[in-house]
Design an enzyme around this catalytic site. Structure first.
Site, PDB file in Angstrom:
ATOM      1  CG  ASN A  98      -3.178 -30.470   1.560  1.00 25.92           C
ATOM      2  OD1 ASN A  98      -2.378 -30.538   0.624  1.00 25.92           O
ATOM      3  ND2 ASN A  98      -2.791 -30.655   2.825  1.00 25.92           N
TER       4      ASN A  98
ATOM      5  CE  LYS B   7       3.807 -28.082   1.063  1.00 23.22           C
ATOM      6  NZ  LYS B   7       4.275 -29.465   1.172  1.00 23.22           N
ATOM      7  CD  GLU B   8      -1.806 -33.888   1.553  1.00 20.42           C
ATOM      8  OE1 GLU B   8      -1.366 -34.269   2.657  1.00 20.42           O
ATOM      9  OE2 GLU B   8      -3.020 -33.952   1.233  1.00 20.42           O
TER      10      GLU B   8
ATOM     11  CG  ASP C 143      -6.734 -37.241  10.308  1.00 14.82           C
ATOM     12  OD1 ASP C 143      -6.241 -37.634   9.239  1.00 14.82           O
ATOM     13  OD2 ASP C 143      -6.067 -37.052  11.340  1.00 14.82           O
TER      14      ASP C 143
END
Length: 329
Positions: A208, A210-211, A280
């Site tokens: 995502n 942020k990651e 997921d």
């Protein structure tokens, strides 16, 4: 912005049935205790939860496998549980969901990872974690990799679902990616930030926003130009075939090797109720679509539709082929 004809998307969906996908990663037992609060305890200044409902679901890589099974695939799980009640419950739940668990190894020296959440009126009051973050032992790792080597002979895709609980060691990551390249099957990664830079030569990573910023070692910036630079940086850093950055209300951005400009896919959810497990679902549908013969942009569009379905549901949810077909335009 990219579009794919509905007829083509349905064609890919029709090839989901029976595709064998290996999921390697950290599985966990999610335990939910739900109730109501109407008073404070006389023993301490804490709320008293009147329990109305209690249930268990598979979390982490287990949820990825459950997603795949819901889509008609044949998931094979390679992971570790403890020799405890949590491990037995988790394996039983996965069997019931039609997940092949012959690659799940018991380790007597570690607990089954459990997340116990106490909820009142949709509000989480407290969470208890039982886990070990130590890298799995060489003996257990060897057993897991033997299961992987057996499964890859018939598999059409591999997902690495990393929650930082020790299953995906440096050695296992490299061995798995090398074997996927050798067998010419896609290997897609849902990363843990600590291991972000270890996933070289993969087919795709699905962080995502942020990651993605954290994994690249950059401070977050706004605007499409910043996302474009970020995606291309990660693509080169990992020497990956593609990077799919999931951007919540802003949809997704797909970066492919050889293309400087990303493909932007608009979000489809009408109302975001709960984002739990959406990542997921994205990696499950994306990898399964590649296994079914989709090109990267086609796989990303299908994954985006599936994510839109899941975020409109409560809790750790899945999307079925019928649901995806129902929202295709």
């Amino acid at each position: 912005m990219t579009t794919v004809p509905t007829k083509r998307l349905k064609e890919i969906l029709n090839h989901f049935e029976g595709q064998e996908i290996i999921v390697v990663g950290d599985i966990m037992l999610d335990h939910f205790i739900k109730g109501t609060v109407s008073r404070i305890s006389p023993e301490a200044p804490v709320p008293v939860v009147d329990v109305k409902k209690e249930f268990f679901v598979a979390g982490g890589a287990g949820n990825v496998a459950v997603n795949l099974a819901a889509l008609g695939a044949k998931p094979v799980l390679v992971s570790v549980v403890g020799q405890d009640l949590g491990g037995e419950m988790l394996k039983g739940f996965l069997r019931d969901k039609k997940v092949n668990i012959y690659g799940v190894t018991e380790d007597p020296d570690r607990p089954t990872t459990q997340k116990i959440r106490v909820m009142a009126e949709q509000q989480q009051i407290v969470r208890f974690d039982r886990e070990s973050k130590k890298t799995i032992s060489p003996a257990v790792s060897s057993q897991c990799m033997k299961s992987f080597e057996l499964a890859i002979k018939t598999a059409k895709g591999v997902i690495l679902s990393d929650y930082g609980k020790g299953m995906l060691s440096d050695h296992n990551i490299k061995t798995i990616v090398d074997m996927c390249r050798k067998h010419k099957i896609p290997v897609c990664v849902d990363p843990k930030i600590d291991n972000f830079k270890k996933y070289k030569n993969i087919t795709c990573m699905t962080p995502n926003t942020k990651e993605a910023w954290e994994g690249a070692g950059d401070s977050p910036k706004t605007g499409e130009e910043a996302i474009e630079k970020l995606g291309n940086k990660i693509l080169k850093m990992l020497d990956a075939d593609s990077i799919l950055i999931t951007r919540s209300a802003d949809g997704m951005s797909l970066f492919e090797k050889g293309n400087e400009k990303p493909i932007t896919i608009k979000a489809t959810a009408r109302e975001v109720y709960d984002v739990t497990g959406a990542g997921d679902t994205v990696i499950s549908v994306f990898t399964l679509a590649l296994a079914a013969g989709a090109k990267l942009p086609e796989a990303a569009v299908l994954a985006n539709y599936a994510a839109g379905i899941v975020v409109e549901k409560s809790g750790t949810a899945t999307a079925t082929r019928e649901e995806i077909e129902g929202v295709l335009k």
